[in-house]
Design a protein around this motif. Structure first.
Motif, PDB file in Angstrom:
ATOM      1  N   TYR A 194     -48.463 -45.588 -48.908  1.00 45.58           N
ATOM      2  CA  TYR A 194     -48.558 -45.757 -47.455  1.00 45.58           C
ATOM      3  C   TYR A 194     -47.954 -44.582 -46.700  1.00 45.58           C
ATOM      4  CZ  TYR A 194     -49.411 -50.526 -48.928  1.00 45.58           C
ATOM      5  OH  TYR A 194     -49.924 -51.641 -49.533  1.00 45.58           O
ATOM      6  N   PHE A 195     -48.525 -44.325 -45.527  1.00 44.79           N
ATOM      7  CA  PHE A 195     -47.986 -43.289 -44.638  1.00 44.79           C
ATOM      8  C   PHE A 195     -47.575 -43.940 -43.324  1.00 44.79           C
ATOM      9  CE2 PHE A 195     -48.410 -40.212 -41.190  1.00 44.79           C
ATOM     10  CZ  PHE A 195     -47.506 -39.257 -41.640  1.00 44.79           C
ATOM     11  N   ARG A 196     -46.347 -43.643 -42.885  1.00 46.17           N
ATOM     12  CA  ARG A 196     -45.918 -44.123 -41.565  1.00 46.17           C
ATOM     13  C   ARG A 196     -45.758 -42.903 -40.669  1.00 46.17           C
ATOM     14  NH1 ARG A 196     -41.271 -48.345 -41.324  1.00 46.17           N
ATOM     15  NH2 ARG A 196     -42.952 -49.868 -41.218  1.00 46.17           N
ATOM     16  N   PRO A 197     -46.555 -42.793 -39.598  1.00 47.57           N
ATOM     17  CA  PRO A 197     -46.486 -41.601 -38.732  1.00 47.57           C
ATOM     18  C   PRO A 197     -45.159 -41.552 -37.982  1.00 47.57           C
ATOM     19  CG  PRO A 197     -48.378 -43.000 -38.166  1.00 47.57           C
ATOM     20  CD  PRO A 197     -47.529 -43.775 -39.113  1.00 47.57           C
ATOM     21  N   PRO A 198     -44.557 -40.353 -37.845  1.00 47.49           N
ATOM     22  CA  PRO A 198     -43.328 -40.225 -37.058  1.00 47.49           C
ATOM     23  C   PRO A 198     -43.549 -40.800 -35.654  1.00 47.49           C
ATOM     24  CG  PRO A 198     -43.790 -38.177 -38.189  1.00 47.49           C
ATOM     25  CD  PRO A 198     -44.982 -39.056 -38.406  1.00 47.49           C
ATOM     26  N   GLY A 199     -42.595 -41.596 -35.202  1.00 48.35           N
ATOM     27  CA  GLY A 199     -42.696 -42.201 -33.872  1.00 48.35           C
ATOM     28  C   GLY A 199     -43.812 -43.230 -33.759  1.00 48.35           C
ATOM     29  N   GLY A 200     -44.419 -43.587 -34.887  1.00 46.35           N
ATOM     30  CA  GLY A 200     -45.515 -44.561 -34.857  1.00 46.35           C
ATOM     31  C   GLY A 200     -46.762 -44.039 -34.147  1.00 46.35           C
ATOM     32  N   ASN A 232     -53.417 -41.812 -33.536  1.00 42.83           N
ATOM     33  CA  ASN A 232     -54.591 -41.410 -32.755  1.00 42.83           C
ATOM     34  C   ASN A 232     -55.664 -40.954 -33.747  1.00 42.83           C
ATOM     35  OD1 ASN A 232     -53.958 -38.772 -33.573  1.00 42.83           O
ATOM     36  ND2 ASN A 232     -52.704 -38.424 -31.736  1.00 42.83           N
ATOM     37  N   ASP A 233     -56.801 -40.486 -33.249  1.00 38.86           N
ATOM     38  CA  ASP A 233     -57.896 -40.128 -34.154  1.00 38.86           C
ATOM     39  C   ASP A 233     -57.517 -38.987 -35.096  1.00 38.86           C
ATOM     40  OD1 ASP A 233     -59.490 -42.125 -33.337  1.00 38.86           O
ATOM     41  OD2 ASP A 233     -60.842 -40.894 -32.111  1.00 38.86           O
ATOM     42  N   LYS A 234     -56.652 -38.070 -34.609  1.00 34.40           N
ATOM     43  CA  LYS A 234     -56.251 -36.948 -35.472  1.00 34.40           C
ATOM     44  C   LYS A 234     -55.353 -37.443 -36.614  1.00 34.40           C
ATOM     45  CE  LYS A 234     -55.023 -34.300 -31.898  1.00 34.40           C
ATOM     46  NZ  LYS A 234     -54.565 -33.141 -31.116  1.00 34.40           N
ATOM     47  N   VAL A 235     -54.474 -38.388 -36.303  1.00 33.30           N
ATOM     48  CA  VAL A 235     -53.604 -38.957 -37.345  1.00 33.30           C
ATOM     49  C   VAL A 235     -54.464 -39.720 -38.365  1.00 33.30           C
ATOM     50  CG1 VAL A 235     -51.764 -40.640 -37.787  1.00 33.30           C
ATOM     51  CG2 VAL A 235     -51.596 -39.111 -35.808  1.00 33.30           C
ATOM     52  N   LYS A 236     -55.440 -40.479 -37.854  1.00 32.21           N
ATOM     53  CA  LYS A 236     -56.313 -41.236 -38.763  1.00 32.21           C
ATOM     54  C   LYS A 236     -57.116 -40.288 -39.660  1.00 32.21           C
ATOM     55  CE  LYS A 236     -56.880 -45.113 -35.613  1.00 32.21           C
ATOM     56  NZ  LYS A 236     -57.819 -45.748 -34.676  1.00 32.21           N
ATOM     57  N   LYS A 237     -57.588 -39.185 -39.057  1.00 30.60           N
ATOM     58  CA  LYS A 237     -58.373 -38.214 -39.837  1.00 30.60           C
ATOM     59  C   LYS A 237     -57.479 -37.581 -40.915  1.00 30.60           C
ATOM     60  CE  LYS A 237     -61.871 -34.714 -39.110  1.00 30.60           C
ATOM     61  NZ  LYS A 237     -61.478 -33.346 -39.410  1.00 30.60           N
ATOM     62  N   ARG A 244     -41.741 -33.667 -37.082  1.00 31.76           N
ATOM     63  CA  ARG A 244     -41.925 -33.147 -35.713  1.00 31.76           C
ATOM     64  C   ARG A 244     -43.411 -33.164 -35.401  1.00 31.76           C
ATOM     65  NH1 ARG A 244     -37.523 -28.523 -35.090  1.00 31.76           N
ATOM     66  NH2 ARG A 244     -39.143 -27.548 -33.850  1.00 31.76           N
ATOM     67  N   TRP A 245     -43.902 -34.346 -35.057  1.00 29.98           N
ATOM     68  CA  TRP A 245     -45.322 -34.501 -34.785  1.00 29.98           C
ATOM     69  C   TRP A 245     -45.544 -34.650 -33.289  1.00 29.98           C
ATOM     70  CZ3 TRP A 245     -49.003 -37.497 -38.422  1.00 29.98           C
ATOM     71  CH2 TRP A 245     -48.915 -36.968 -39.713  1.00 29.98           C
ATOM     72  N   SER A 246     -46.597 -33.977 -32.818  1.00 33.00           N
ATOM     73  CA  SER A 246     -46.960 -34.182 -31.414  1.00 33.00           C
ATOM     74  C   SER A 246     -48.466 -34.349 -31.325  1.00 33.00           C
ATOM     75  CB  SER A 246     -46.482 -33.001 -30.572  1.00 33.00           C
ATOM     76  OG  SER A 246     -47.542 -32.132 -30.303  1.00 33.00           O
ATOM     77  N   SER A 247     -48.925 -34.903 -30.214  1.00 34.14           N
ATOM     78  CA  SER A 247     -50.360 -35.146 -30.056  1.00 34.14           C
ATOM     79  C   SER A 247     -51.132 -33.826 -29.940  1.00 34.14           C
ATOM     80  CB  SER A 247     -50.610 -36.032 -28.837  1.00 34.14           C
ATOM     81  OG  SER A 247     -49.920 -35.501 -27.727  1.00 34.14           O
ATOM     82  N   ASP A 248     -50.413 -32.695 -29.787  1.00 32.36           N
ATOM     83  CA  ASP A 248     -51.082 -31.387 -29.744  1.00 32.36           C
ATOM     84  C   ASP A 248     -51.470 -30.879 -31.131  1.00 32.36           C
ATOM     85  OD1 ASP A 248     -50.666 -31.384 -27.039  1.00 32.36           O
ATOM     86  OD2 ASP A 248     -48.782 -30.248 -27.157  1.00 32.36           O
ATOM     87  N   ASN A 249     -50.839 -31.420 -32.198  1.00 37.59           N
ATOM     88  CA  ASN A 249     -51.136 -30.939 -33.552  1.00 37.59           C
ATOM     89  C   ASN A 249     -52.592 -31.225 -33.927  1.00 37.59           C
ATOM     90  OD1 ASN A 249     -47.886 -32.080 -34.461  1.00 37.59           O
ATOM     91  ND2 ASN A 249     -48.514 -29.958 -34.244  1.00 37.59           N
ATOM     92  N   SER A 285     -53.125 -45.134 -46.285  1.00 38.16           N
ATOM     93  CA  SER A 285     -53.211 -46.163 -45.268  1.00 38.16           C
ATOM     94  C   SER A 285     -52.055 -45.961 -44.298  1.00 38.16           C
ATOM     95  CB  SER A 285     -53.060 -47.556 -45.885  1.00 38.16           C
ATOM     96  OG  SER A 285     -54.153 -47.818 -46.716  1.00 38.16           O
ATOM     97  N   ILE A 286     -52.274 -46.294 -43.029  1.00 38.11           N
ATOM     98  CA  ILE A 286     -51.222 -46.149 -42.018  1.00 38.11           C
ATOM     99  C   ILE A 286     -50.430 -47.452 -41.955  1.00 38.11           C
ATOM    100  CG2 ILE A 286     -50.744 -45.786 -39.562  1.00 38.11           C
ATOM    101  CD1 ILE A 286     -53.413 -44.220 -39.445  1.00 38.11           C
ATOM    102  N   LEU A 287     -49.138 -47.325 -42.158  1.00 34.99           N
ATOM    103  CA  LEU A 287     -48.293 -48.517 -42.222  1.00 34.99           C
ATOM    104  C   LEU A 287     -47.419 -48.588 -40.978  1.00 34.99           C
ATOM    105  CD1 LEU A 287     -45.685 -50.226 -43.370  1.00 34.99           C
ATOM    106  CD2 LEU A 287     -47.952 -50.810 -44.219  1.00 34.99           C
ATOM    107  N   LEU A 288     -47.620 -49.608 -40.162  1.00 38.62           N
ATOM    108  CA  LEU A 288     -46.827 -49.768 -38.950  1.00 38.62           C
ATOM    109  C   LEU A 288     -45.869 -50.942 -39.124  1.00 38.62           C
ATOM    110  CD1 LEU A 288     -49.783 -48.998 -36.545  1.00 38.62           C
ATOM    111  CD2 LEU A 288     -47.930 -47.466 -37.193  1.00 38.62           C
ATOM    112  N   TRP A 289     -45.635 -51.733 -38.093  1.00 41.80           N
ATOM    113  CA  TRP A 289     -44.679 -52.851 -38.183  1.00 41.80           C
ATOM    114  C   TRP A 289     -45.010 -53.861 -37.109  1.00 41.80           C
ATOM    115  CZ3 TRP A 289     -43.586 -47.815 -36.747  1.00 41.80           C
ATOM    116  CH2 TRP A 289     -43.426 -47.610 -35.376  1.00 41.80           C
ATOM    117  N   TRP A 290     -44.496 -55.085 -37.290  1.00 41.00           N
ATOM    118  CA  TRP A 290     -44.587 -56.099 -36.234  1.00 41.00           C
ATOM    119  C   TRP A 290     -43.260 -56.219 -35.494  1.00 41.00           C
ATOM    120  CZ3 TRP A 290     -47.318 -60.672 -39.220  1.00 41.00           C
ATOM    121  CH2 TRP A 290     -48.690 -60.389 -39.339  1.00 41.00           C
TER     122      TRP A 290
END
Ligand SMILES: [Zn+2]
Length: 233
Positions: free
Chosen positions: A144-150, A153-158, A113-118, A166-171
């Motif tokens: 690897y870490f994959r953020p919920p909902g992909g 932002n700077d807070k997730v990177k921090k 349950r991640w939001s940009s307010d965290n 490392s942040i793992l996304l997808w193509w």
């Protein structure tokens, strides 16, 4: 040393730089930021490999994970599963089955349950809590870490910098939580390319469509590898 010799050295260094082979960082589609002592990489695939893809499954373990494992086993395929901490605590035996079958595991947060307010601190705490749950269940710590909902932002990177991920996304996003089987197949077949990381979940639809996804990709000549194997580290 006279001026002429110095100039020759400078020119020599410049020519050498021109002919240096491109580093690994340039061959992988990658964004990199530095947080504290860590560099945080965001990765979605690898441009430098041919005919390889990595299947990834999010929001795991779920009641459908054993069926997904069975399908992968039937085809003798290794994949990568992104584990959610609270789901691991509910079904630690399924988390262990994933690892015992030789698949790679990743961290997909504890709460999901991640939001940009965290705050970055709260996100880092959630990542660490998931890591602890995953380690207790499987004895492994993911790379690897994959953020919920992909969410990136700077807070997730921090938060990833502080926890060493490392942040793992997808193509390729199969959108298996939204589309029907036919549409999922169309999406994956249209968007797949060499070196792609492909996103799935562990849902009833995933179980139904996965064998045909694998058949289609095999027909196109693709081999299936884990994320670490695809990224070559
Ligand atoms: Zn998720």
């Amino acid at each position: 040393m006279d001026r002429f010799k110095l100039e020759i050295i400078w020119i020599g260094c410049f020519i050498l730089l021109l002919f240096l082979p491109p580093g690994k960082a340039q061959s992988i589609e990658m964004e990199e930021s530095i947080f504290g002592l860590n560099s945080v990489r965001s990765l979605g695939g690898n441009h430098s490999v041919k005919k390889e893809v990595a299947l990834t499954f999010d929001d795991v373990p779920s009641p459908f994970t054993p069926q997904v494992l069975k399908i992968l086993n039937n085809y003798d395929i290794s994949a990568t599963f992104f584990l959610v901490g609270y789901q691991v605590e509910k079904s630690p035996e399924i988390a262990r089955q994933i690892v015992a079958a030789g698949h790679e595991i990743g961290n997909h947060s504890f709460s999901h349950r991640w939001s940009s307010d965290n705050s970055a601190e709260a996100l880092a705490e959630d990542i660490k809590r998931a890591e602890d749950a995953i380690y207790r269940a499987t004895g492994q710590i993911p790379l690897y870490f994959r953020p919920p909902g992909g969410m990136v932002n700077d807070k997730v990177k921090k938060a990833c910098g502080e926890t060493g991920y490392s942040i793992l996304l997808w193509w390729v996003d199969s959108r298996d939580w939204l589309l029907n089987e036919e549409e999922i197949l169309e999406t994956v077949n249209k968007e797949v390319k060499d070196g792609a990381i492909i996103l799935f979940h562990n849902l009833a639809t995933t179980v139904k469509v996965l064998p045909q996804v694998i058949e289609d990709l095999k027909t196109k000549g693709y081999e299936f590898v884990t994320v670490s194997q695809l990224l070559r580290y």
